[in-house]
Each structure stands twice: as C-alpha cells, then as structure tokens.
Design an enzyme around this catalytic site. Structure first.
Site, short mmCIF file in Angstrom:
data_model
loop_
_atom_site.label_atom_id
_atom_site.label_comp_id
_atom_site.label_asym_id
_atom_site.label_seq_id
_atom_site.Cartn_x
_atom_site.Cartn_y
_atom_site.Cartn_z
N ILE A 155 0.94 -1.20 -0.04
CA ILE A 155 0.05 0.07 0.14
C ILE A 155 1.04 1.22 -0.12
O ILE A 155 1.50 1.51 0.93
CB ILE A 155 -1.00 -0.04 1.30
CG1 ILE A 155 -2.02 -1.12 0.92
CG2 ILE A 155 -1.65 1.31 1.31
CD1 ILE A 155 -3.08 -1.13 2.16
N PRO A 156 0.98 1.98 -1.12
CA PRO A 156 2.00 2.88 -1.26
C PRO A 156 2.09 4.25 -0.83
O PRO A 156 1.73 5.12 -1.23
CB PRO A 156 2.00 3.08 -3.06
CG PRO A 156 0.50 3.06 -3.16
CD PRO A 156 -0.16 1.83 -2.10
N CYS A 157 2.18 4.18 0.59
CA CYS A 157 2.13 5.54 1.34
C CYS A 157 3.03 6.25 1.13
O CYS A 157 3.21 7.39 1.32
CB CYS A 157 2.19 5.12 2.93
SG CYS A 157 3.40 4.18 3.57
N HIS A 158 4.28 5.60 0.41
CA HIS A 158 5.40 6.53 -0.01
C HIS A 158 5.11 7.46 -1.12
O HIS A 158 6.00 8.39 -1.30
CB HIS A 158 6.64 5.63 -0.31
CG HIS A 158 6.12 4.70 -1.54
ND1 HIS A 158 5.52 3.45 -1.48
CD2 HIS A 158 6.51 4.85 -2.69
CE1 HIS A 158 5.23 2.87 -2.60
NE2 HIS A 158 6.18 3.59 -3.16
#
Length: 253
Positions: A155-158
């Site tokens: 889950i690309p919180c970056h």
DNA sequence: CTGACAGTAGGCC
DNA sequence: GGCCTACTGTCAG
C-alpha cells in the site's frame, strides 16, 4: 497479557524462537515470504484474510518481533507468496490483492484505501488524500494514519508527499522514501523543485488535484511552471488544463 | 486529559 | 513574501 510477558514472568527469558514455536502450534500465526521489492528485499506476512505486515530487509527475527508487537501473532516462513503479490510488485497493479487490516481504525482503512489508488511513478499530497476521503481538514491525521501503515510499499504510502513538493516523512525514513520513489521512475528532485515553484493545481470548489510535476501530460499542457491556481476554474480560464493522469476528487457534499 | 505527530491554509504583519 | 495558529484522529504518558 501477551505471551512474551507471560514467559518472562516465569522467571527466565524465553529461549530464542520459543515464542514463535508456541504461537505457531497453539496460537494465531501468519505466513511470510521473502520477495523482491522496488528497493531491496521485502518480508511480507499474510493471513487467510490477506497481506497483514510488510518489513524491508531479510531479518526474520526482526519481522517476528514486530508482528508479535503490532498484531499479537506469530509468523512462520513459507515459500509460496499470496496470490497476485509478485505481479503486483512488478506491475504496480494491486487491484486483486487482499489485505488483512483488522485492528486498523475505519479512518486508517479509508486513508490506506485512498493511498492504494495512487499509480506507480506518481505522487499525491496529504491534502489530496484528505479530500479523497471526504475530510479535507484532516490532513495531519492522514499523515499519522499513513505513519502506521502496516503494509508499506504494497500500500504505497510513500507516494503521498507534502503539498509544497517536499517528500515529507516516512515509516522507514525519508531517505528510503526517496529511494523507492526514484526506483518507481519518479524524478524526486524535480518534484521538489517544481513544487517549491508552485506547480500545483488546487481546487477549492469542485476539484482538488495535485498534478504530478514530472507527468508528461502535465508538462505538455502547462505553458509555465511558476503559477499556482487556487481553483480549477481559474486554471481553465488561464488556459491551463489538469493532468490527464490526475483524477479530480469531488469535494465532500 | 494533554501533548505530540509523516501537514495545510488563512490571517496577519 | 514570512511567521502564527487552529485544525484532525490517534495514541502514549
């Protein structure tokens, strides 16, 4: 009381690996696999419900310690990744992935679902995420929720950055955030440079768009890089158009 | 109950 | 233009 504390109370420290063996035989235990991530190996834990925890590196002791602390479960290594994980890491298509986000608050789950919609190679602002979940004022809470993302990278919180183009903080440190974004094909320095110059479309009426500064469509339709628009209408009137890659987010009713 | 925190925008100089 | 501050959801102390 958790198992580690219980064993410690018996008078002697638990032998290495004992907690995991006991949990694996008597208590809940997730599986985990070692896979290649965009910036090095990833340890991915998962249960019957889906992917539950992700940690960078290959230190399985560290993984079992963190899973125990945060999910109160044990982990055992397996060889077969959950369905869709490897292709998702390769292509960025996460649609068919399932996640085990039990224990996360409804707010956190909404934030993570919004982050999952950001395509690889692009970024959105914390304000974009806040608007996307219908709470435009909860920008700071969005940051806190992303900071507790149990499954980074997948889950690309970056891909959530500050509205001024700075990359902002990250669970694993802002340097790794930059590394991952770069590995995904994003020119981070250009995001920072253009973000500082005001290349952001922000709509206060019907849309709220953070245009990816390095997005080709945004560049092609933008005659200059030094204008900040307060509304989509103002941008349109000035002959600017929003990036085709950046879907408009309706403001909350 | 308070303060701290991966942030932002508006008001005031 | 830059500083100040209120605001949000959650958790640790």
């Amino acid at each position: 009381m958790d198992l580690t504390t219980l064993l410690a109370d018996l008078g002697s420290p638990a032998p290495a690996g004992l907690v995991d063996r006991v949990l694996a035989s008597t208590g809940p235990a997730d599986s985990w696999v070692l896979v290649d991530g965009p910036a090095g190996p990833l340890m991915v834990a998962f249960s019957d419900h889906g992917i539950s925890y992700v940690l960078a590196g290959a230190d399985d002791a560290e993984l079992s310690q963190q899973v125990r602390a945060r999910l109160d479960r044990g982990v055992r290594r397996v060889q077969t990744p959950p369905a869709g994980l490897v292709p998702a890491l390769r292509t960025g298509r996460t649609r068919q992935l399932r996640f085990d986000l039990r224990g996360r608050t409804p707010f956190e789950q909404e934030v993570l679902a919004a982050a999952l919609r950001i395509p690889r190679g692009e970024v959105r602002s914390y304000a974009w995420v806040a608007a996307a979940i219908g709470r435009p004022g909860a920008v700071r809470a969005v940051g806190s929720a992303l900071g507790r993302n149990p499954v980074p990278v997948v889950i690309p919180c970056h891909r959530v950055v500050r509205s001024d183009g700075q990359v902002g903080d990250y669970v694993w440190g802002s340097e790794l955030k930059r590394t991952i974004l770069t590995a995904e094909g994003l020119d981070v320095e250009e995001v920072e440079r253009l973000g500082a110059a005001g290349v952001v479309y922000t709509g206060s009426d019907t849309t709220h768009i953070f245009c990816v500064p390095t997005c080709r469509d945004a560049r092609r339709t933008t005659p200059a890089h030094t204008v900040r628009f307060r509304s989509a209408a103002a941008a349109t009137a000035a002959g600017y158009r929003p990036c085709l890659h950046c879907e408009p987010i309706p403001t909350a009713a």
